[in-house]
Design an enzyme around this catalytic site. Sequence first.
Site, PDB file in Angstrom:
ATOM      1  CE1 TYR A 175      41.617  28.555  41.226  1.00 18.95           C
ATOM      2  CE2 TYR A 175      42.382  26.869  39.643  1.00 18.95           C
ATOM      3  CZ  TYR A 175      42.577  28.200  40.590  1.00 18.95           C
ATOM      4  OH  TYR A 175      43.844  28.659  40.503  1.00 18.95           O
ATOM      5  CG  LEU A 219      41.003  39.049  48.484  1.00 17.32           C
ATOM      6  CD1 LEU A 219      41.313  37.855  47.660  1.00 17.32           C
ATOM      7  CD2 LEU A 219      41.554  40.301  48.114  1.00 17.32           C
TER       8      LEU A 219
END
Lengths: 264, 264, 264, 264, 264, 264
Positions: free
Chosen positions: E134, E50
Amino acid sequence: MKRLLITGAAGNLGKICREGLKGYADVIRLSDLAPMDPAGPNEEVVQCDLADRAAVHELTKDVDGIVHLGGISIEAAFDDLLQANLLGTYNLYEGARKNGKPRILFASSNHAIGFHKRTTKLDDASEQRPDSLYGVTKCYGEALASYYNDKFDVETVSLRIGSCFDKPRNRRMLSTWMSPRDFMSLIKAVFDAPMTGHLVMYGVSNNASKWWSNDHAAFLGWNPQDSSEQFRAEIEAASEAEDRHDPAVIYQGGPFASAGHFED
Amino acid sequence: MKRLLITGAAGNLGKICREGLKGYADVIRLSDLAPMDPAGPNEEVVQCDLADRAAVHELTKDVDGIVHLGGISIEAAFDDLLQANLLGTYNLYEGARKNGKPRILFASSNHAIGFHKRTTKLDDASEQRPDSLYGVTKCYGEALASYYNDKFDVETVSLRIGSCFDKPRNRRMLSTWMSPRDFMSLIKAVFDAPMTGHLVMYGVSNNASKWWSNDHAAFLGWNPQDSSEQFRAEIEAASEAEDRHDPAVIYQGGPFASAGHFED
Amino acid sequence: MKRLLITGAAGNLGKICREGLKGYADVIRLSDLAPMDPAGPNEEVVQCDLADRAAVHELTKDVDGIVHLGGISIEAAFDDLLQANLLGTYNLYEGARKNGKPRILFASSNHAIGFHKRTTKLDDASEQRPDSLYGVTKCYGEALASYYNDKFDVETVSLRIGSCFDKPRNRRMLSTWMSPRDFMSLIKAVFDAPMTGHLVMYGVSNNASKWWSNDHAAFLGWNPQDSSEQFRAEIEAASEAEDRHDPAVIYQGGPFASAGHFED
Amino acid sequence: MKRLLITGAAGNLGKICREGLKGYADVIRLSDLAPMDPAGPNEEVVQCDLADRAAVHELTKDVDGIVHLGGISIEAAFDDLLQANLLGTYNLYEGARKNGKPRILFASSNHAIGFHKRTTKLDDASEQRPDSLYGVTKCYGEALASYYNDKFDVETVSLRIGSCFDKPRNRRMLSTWMSPRDFMSLIKAVFDAPMTGHLVMYGVSNNASKWWSNDHAAFLGWNPQDSSEQFRAEIEAASEAEDRHDPAVIYQGGPFASAGHFED
Amino acid sequence: MKRLLITGAAGNLGKICREGLKGYADVIRLSDLAPMDPAGPNEEVVQCDLADRAAVHELTKDVDGIVHLGGISIEAAFDDLLQANLLGTYNLYEGARKNGKPRILFASSNHAIGFHKRTTKLDDASEQRPDSLYGVTKCYGEALASYYNDKFDVETVSLRIGSCFDKPRNRRMLSTWMSPRDFMSLIKAVFDAPMTGHLVMYGVSNNASKWWSNDHAAFLGWNPQDSSEQFRAEIEAASEAEDRHDPAVIYQGGPFASAGHFED
Amino acid sequence: MKRLLITGAAGNLGKICREGLKGYADVIRLSDLAPMDPAGPNEEVVQCDLADRAAVHELTKDVDGIVHLGGISIEAAFDDLLQANLLGTYNLYEGARKNGKPRILFASSNHAIGFHKRTTKLDDASEQRPDSLYGVTKCYGEALASYYNDKFDVETVSLRIGSCFDKPRNRRMLSTWMSPRDFMSLIKAVFDAPMTGHLVMYGVSNNASKWWSNDHAAFLGWNPQDSSEQFRAEIEAASEAEDRHDPAVIYQGGPFASAGHFED
């Protein structure tokens, strides 16, 4: 209930009510500008123009409740709406005020809030955003109902009806559909309740896809039993996908929101 | 601004605007059903019945803004309100739509929310609770303005005016008073703003006692400069104490809330 | 306060702070990637790349407060924003966490909420609606600040700055302008407060036209003294009227909202 | 006003009122369990234990308004609070109910909401979070006032008083201080208002640092004139900085929130 | 749907989708940094990082929808999150923007709101309170999605996923569990809807214990069918009672909220 | 749970709990001022006056949870309520604080909010509006519970019980009825939950007609199974229609709201 008046009895909703409310009152008085089927047992049939004040005052005598479906229920020329929906509704409320103050179920419409987006969940505190002149006359009717309740203790449930047919007829109705059965149980809940004040509600079944909440009206105990979901496959198979850039898809009012001005 | 139309120019508010807005536009077009003083420099005077559609469409040509004060501004017989406020306001909006979509300052009224208690602080999200048939016509006007903005991009500021006189005239006006000076600065703020959409506001000065908030409209930059407080002693000396069990004292609409039905 | 760190000290806001905060702390430590004027009395000057973790950890030692203006403050290529605003801000918070947890004034931006309409009044509970990649990095910074406060007790005031110049430079800044004087008093209020937790505020003076509310932060006792209103006539004379159909006029972010994608 | 009763007249607030309300009523009736100065002109002095029902019913005869400051105003043993604040306040309301229903200004306290954080802005809809047994008795008093208003039309303004002294005495009072002058103007606003229902307000001056909003009570027209800000420098010089991990600094109730249980 | 792209196809959620969405699109394109099983019928398998912009732009060509599960889905070193979740998600949105603007289901996480207490009911208007780096990257992703929708009309449903396994694995999951079956029906509801704009939702089954509301998203018509309740006895038998003073029990994020900083 | 204390065990609710909670704890300790049936297996029976502090402190030793039903549960003379409900509840909380801080299910009552109209939907944020002195003592109990939670970490669920009998006994109970079975499952949910803080809930079954929402407490996972609807026909047949002008019909508290003052 001894006598229930249903206006607009010759129309689609009127016929549903005539059939569905049989036996709910000792007598059902049916009224419309248009011709109706002759009176059956426990029925009275009165042809009446809502714009005729004296006739409406006569019509509203000796009734314990009114289901006010009369008037024009689609977009129309303003002058027609003026007579049927602005003057007509006033006449009806004056009749009620003078004749014992029966509670009224006023057929308002989702077109009173049709310029809200479909992605917005509405409740009774959502602002009015009419999508048509017709929708404006429903906003007016709700204001009139509020006034008659506050000043004269004439109670009303202003029901913003989605779409009431045997089954939904297009993709939009998967969200707006109210089954005739649920409509009938709602009317009974409204007239059986000890009090309502002026209450704005949404007339819609228990569909999977929801735009509207009746949580504030939970005291009524109305819990719709039907859902449009059983018709989804059939409808989707029979129609094209919706275009998300089309105002008729963006807004709750559907084609009413995308239509231009009504030119007569 | 090249040309500003003021309807209702022969009335109290109209005269205040005629005087107070001199020089704000190149031309001020003044209109009323009643006779007005002859046109002065930079003025146009047009006698016009708002219920006359063709005349109103002519009236609204070539204007860049409209201050719509016309129609009936007190409780009246419904049939009169129907012509002046329901039909008349529709005619005006149609005129605006067809003639370049000038922005409109619509004179709504505190009587659109007059059945809220004085102890309740309102803002633009508060529900309408009209206290009179007159108030109902103002709710209708706000709905119509919402519709024309959403569908046709005709912008409106619906101004729920308290009471606009040289000074407050009774105890209630200590809370509802808007000075002519503040009214003029508000009108200018409305027409000078780059955009308004449909905006509901309260027309009231910076009084010590407040029922209404315009916080949501702070983007306009309107900050009223006057306060009724300087008149308090004079008014309290000249009038009896208010009875807290009187509906005219309990509700914001004052005597409109306590009055019975208008019988013509 | 013994030592206050100012990052981004070579930029516009940095220079305002360097000048305006003289004497507020015993020592002001100034940092930027770009060259700065040499250290004056009670100043330390440290050239530092925020993307250099070790350097930032060194930079944040022995400070009691941080005014974090560093990073890129306009729309830019994503890869540049990634280094300066995403990585750089993380490095700064890690430095703070490891070095005694000084309170941080984080220069967020109105571009974190720039896709709200100008007609919408915002407060700290309004959802983020960034109008640019730059705005997205500010949303990220606010989230990072929230995390460091909740988990590590590093307090932050995330200040969504409007536009801070000597005076407003265009019509939009009549609503977004924060005077340097008000900015300085705000910084002092932030560091003088006994506690802040993570607090989102708007950096704007007391302008007549308001889009944002700091009501929720009233415990800080910051009351801006300046207003853009004195500059209105000058600015309106020098610029064209705004077009209400221009996204740069519709949305709070102005030209950031109307700009296409940044292509490097 | 003909006769105003002030309970707790020997205490700090009582003395402020005795001095500050001179001339506001034809007669001021002063009451306390403790000895008071002898009656001056237009004064009546009645020593009375609030726990003595018959005496309180006698005390409340022929009065047009009551400023109820009586009872214990600091943390205390529950059994003492039971007599003075639970039983005593009930006796007072029963007296009011039986004796013409004078309006009551009930001295509630910020300790009814003292476990809210200082970073939270409160209004009348904020939940009660008492910080002490004393605070619990004030919550009880507010509930009692609500009941007497709803059922018996005895109106009350429950005033959550911050701290009322000549000037603030510590850093916390920079936010909670109400000047005696502002307290007096508030009392007059309460008794001069045509109606109040049961209204919860915060008793605080127009300090720069604010924890509480009286926006909902703007109909009263009370606008405090004083601010603690003039005392800030003096107070900060005379006291240590606050520790943000101290419950007395985190919570609005200050030392009431950090104190352990009252052990008698 | 002709072609649906699933990123993160080698992970737990990716495998569930690969299995569960068979047949939903003519072609399913599967992508991951890690090796995947070879393509079956109607599948395309593309290994892709990605963080590699060109590769991602290639990957996003000719797709009608994207289920973006890719990136790191647990707490990790910031530098790793920077590549996978900050840069990676940007690359994906740029790919979507340049390649026909397919709608995106973005796998956000409950860790974007993990520092809310379990006793707080959240909806889409609740503020972000990330419990980890996160979680911060997921807040960033939601902001990015908002930006691409507002400016470029790339629609996203940001799904704050609870925990998606065959069955709940611990006491916390009794509240956060989403069954694979409900996840699949949700994905279909998202891509079948005529429009979504940017919509924040919670990915959770119809468990008895609820922390989150999707009421605002009822227009989608998604009604999860499964509940964790059938597994309660088994899970409670197999685990110790929770300690209400443990941050992992107090906060919705569970162990993410109680963990210290990630040290790489 | 090892030992659960039930106060008020001789009353209606107490008997329901004694029967319904058999086996839920190793030992059930039952207490009342009135005589109770002798202890069965796993039961302890302790006659105890809640106004007797020492006895209550003894009573609350070695228990892991308390269902506090004790005190007076109807309108009564204030002096009796003072002993049983004001002093008694304080004694109980002090006992809990000194004896290991067991969680408490406090039997509050719908009479704490009985002056809200039936047409108003309430949740935990609704303001208290007690309809009786009894209701005021329940407001006090809730405030006390809030205080003990905030300061001493003694957790409470304040349950505003509607009416708990085998079946509803009149029309009002069609809305307020809680089945004994639902009450038992609620008690278990409360004590099984990892944490509750101070939580206000409504004790009511899943009736068709709803006045109250427990949405905020959905984390508990309590989903009542019973509905009064099955008894509607029977009850309506046996009773007269309700008069909507009767305060007992207008207000949620029913006859408590319409009753005059309790005169002993």
